[in-house]
Design an enzyme around this catalytic site. Structure first.
Site, PDB file in Angstrom:
ATOM      1  N   GLU A 165      34.049 -36.884  31.380  1.00 17.06           N
ATOM      2  CA  GLU A 165      34.400 -37.002  32.801  1.00 17.06           C
ATOM      3  C   GLU A 165      33.188 -37.146  33.717  1.00 17.06           C
ATOM      4  O   GLU A 165      32.896 -36.255  34.539  1.00 17.06           O
ATOM      5  CB  GLU A 165      35.242 -35.792  33.235  1.00 17.06           C
ATOM      6  CG  GLU A 165      36.499 -35.600  32.417  1.00 17.06           C
ATOM      7  CD  GLU A 165      37.365 -34.446  32.922  1.00 17.06           C
ATOM      8  OE1 GLU A 165      36.932 -33.697  33.807  1.00 17.06           O
ATOM      9  OE2 GLU A 165      38.501 -34.317  32.418  1.00 17.06           O
ATOM     10  N   GLU A 350      42.169 -35.331  26.514  1.00 15.77           N
ATOM     11  CA  GLU A 350      42.664 -34.111  27.170  1.00 15.77           C
ATOM     12  C   GLU A 350      43.973 -34.419  27.869  1.00 15.77           C
ATOM     13  O   GLU A 350      44.108 -35.438  28.551  1.00 15.77           O
ATOM     14  CB  GLU A 350      41.696 -33.599  28.257  1.00 15.77           C
ATOM     15  CG  GLU A 350      40.463 -32.924  27.762  1.00 15.77           C
ATOM     16  CD  GLU A 350      39.577 -32.408  28.886  1.00 15.77           C
ATOM     17  OE1 GLU A 350      40.087 -32.094  29.993  1.00 15.77           O
ATOM     18  OE2 GLU A 350      38.365 -32.329  28.661  1.00 15.77           O
TER      19      GLU A 350
END
Ligand code: IFM
Length: 441
Positions: A165, A350
């Site tokens: 991320e 995720e």
């Protein structure tokens, strides 16, 4: 009931070093930006820190056993850079690496394949003292760290993720200050993002140079943006947020260019990072897969913030994070990725939800979490049926853990952790996930 997935589909769980390991002063680990940030009053709810977290550093055998009992195929975890290089560079700390060797041994013995993330936000503080990701040198130190890890563990790990991320690391860390190192400068955050992406490319190049088998990619947090109305100015606003959150990372990695509309906007605002020749070629060096972290969507319209947008409230139930449960956005995202970026293998690295779980008589009846997971798996199956090359799904998270600025106040685990005793309790969702995986065999 969710459809059947392909037999070779990977079912996993995910965690990250600072969120679970604890043992921050053990065996020569250096300070990370999250140690410094979490100890700064007012930065994390209740003043929580990762000092002990889930004590996974000492309890990894038990945690691996839990995964084994659930029938998990693959475990995604991250390596703490400051464990291996306490000052981010220079002399490695063998004891730091030993921990990951022990963890890999344990996974191997239990037939669970590792998926290793090199950077999940715990930058060595010493590098931050020299500017962190705003300083281009950090990208070169990251390459050296990555190279060292590949040379030591490259024969044991088949699945590598350079960064987790980058939008969060760059914008939350250097732009709005919600995450470590807690700085607030929009222009710097774009430069930090560029250096993170550049370091990703450098690491992929060194992986290829080493001639390693296995696959390497990057994980992006992708949040589809929907216009609040069909007015052209709202549609444009949604496009800008998509440009900032999603395309700013997808385009350089997968197309070798920053999105033109955003370059124009950032240049006009005087915040566009200065690129050096060859940067984009490095960033776009081919990868083997794209990792996607998906939680929710955004609803946006025209407004007056720095991007010229306004964010609108959710239209459906939300999780404990306040994030709207909207699985359709995951389907739309998966289909769009193939349309816009081609047939690259995709993994959900995720997906999961925080709810305010209650432990009663050793049990946690987290039916909302099960429903969240089931709905998202359903759209994954639909996307595969529509031709999307989705290869695996990693549930976030194996354990309740340190949820960054929310400390221990948000529980994402399918395993409940009593942080006073460190005792683990399987929530209903963990039992459900285990049964689900068994039925897929
Ligand atoms: O806990 C985080 C994780 O570290 C990165 N992705 C989002 C999760 C939930 O906020």
């Amino acid at each position: 009931m969710v459809q059947k997935f392909p037999k070779d589909f990977i079912w996993g769980t995910a965690t990250a070093s600072y969120q679970i390991e604890g043992a921050v002063d053990k065996d020569g680990r250096g300070e990370s930006i999250w140690d410094r940030f979490s100890r700064t009053p007012g930065k994390v709810v209740n003043g929580d820190t990762g000092d002990e977290a889930c004590d996974h550093y000492h309890r990894y055998e038990e945690d691996v056993q839990i995964m084994k009992d659930m029938g998990i195929d693959s475990y995604r975890f991250s390596i703490a850079w400051p464990r291996v290089f306490p000052t981010g560079k220079g002399k490695p700390n063998p004891k730091g690496l030993d921990f990951y060797q022990r963890l890999l041994d344990e996974l191997e013995e239990n037939g669970i394949s590792p998926s290793v993330t090199l950077y999940h936000w715990d930058l060595p503080q010493v590098l931050q003292d020299d500017g962190g990701w705003v300083n281009r040198d950090t990208a070169y130190y990251f390459r050296d760290y990555a190279y060292y890890i590949f040379s030591k563990l490259g024969d044991r790990v088949q699945f590598w993720i350079t960064h987790n991320e980058p939008w969060c690391a760059a914008y939350l860390g250097y732009g709005n200050g919600e995450h470590a190192p807690g700085l607030k400068n929009f222009k710097d955050s774009l430069l930090a993002a560029h250096h993170i992406l550049y370091s990703h490319g450098l690491a992929v190049q060194s992986f290829r140079d080493e001639g390693l088998e296995g696959q390497i990619g990057i994980t992006l947090n992708l949040t589809p943006q929907y216009p609040v109305s069909d007015k052209p100015e709202d549609i444009e606003a949604a496009k800008r947020v998509d440009g900032f959150n999603n395309r700013w990372y997808l385009d350089p990695v997968l197309r070798g260019e920053y999105p033109h509309d955003m370059v124009e906007a950032f240049t006009a605002q005087g915040v566009m990072p200065k690129l050096l020749g060859g940067d984009l070629e490095t960033i776009s060096v081919p990868i083997d897969f794209l990792g996607i972290n998906f939680y929710s969507r955004g609803i946006v319209g025209y407004g007056d913030n720095e991007l010229g947008v306004k964010h609108y409230p959710p239209e459906n139930p939300v999780t404990h994070m306040g994030w709207e449960v909207y699985p359709q956005a995951l389907y739309d995202l998966l289909v769009r990725l193939v349309q816009d970026y081609g047939e690259i293998p995709l993994y959900i690295t995720e997906n999961g939800a925080a709810y305010p779980d209650k432990l009663v008589n050793g049990e946690v009846h987290d039916k909302e979490r099960i429903s969240y997971i089931e709905q998202h798996m359903k759209v994954c199956a639909d996307a595969i049926a529509a031709g999307v090359p989705l290869k695996g799904y990693y549930l976030w998270s194996l354990l309740d853990n340190f949820e960054w600025a929310f400390g221990y106040d948000r529980r994402f685990g399918i395993v409940y952790v009593d942080f006073k005793t460190q005792k683990r309790y399987l929530k209903d969702s963990a039992k459900w996930y285990g049964q689900f995986i068994a039925k897929q065999r």
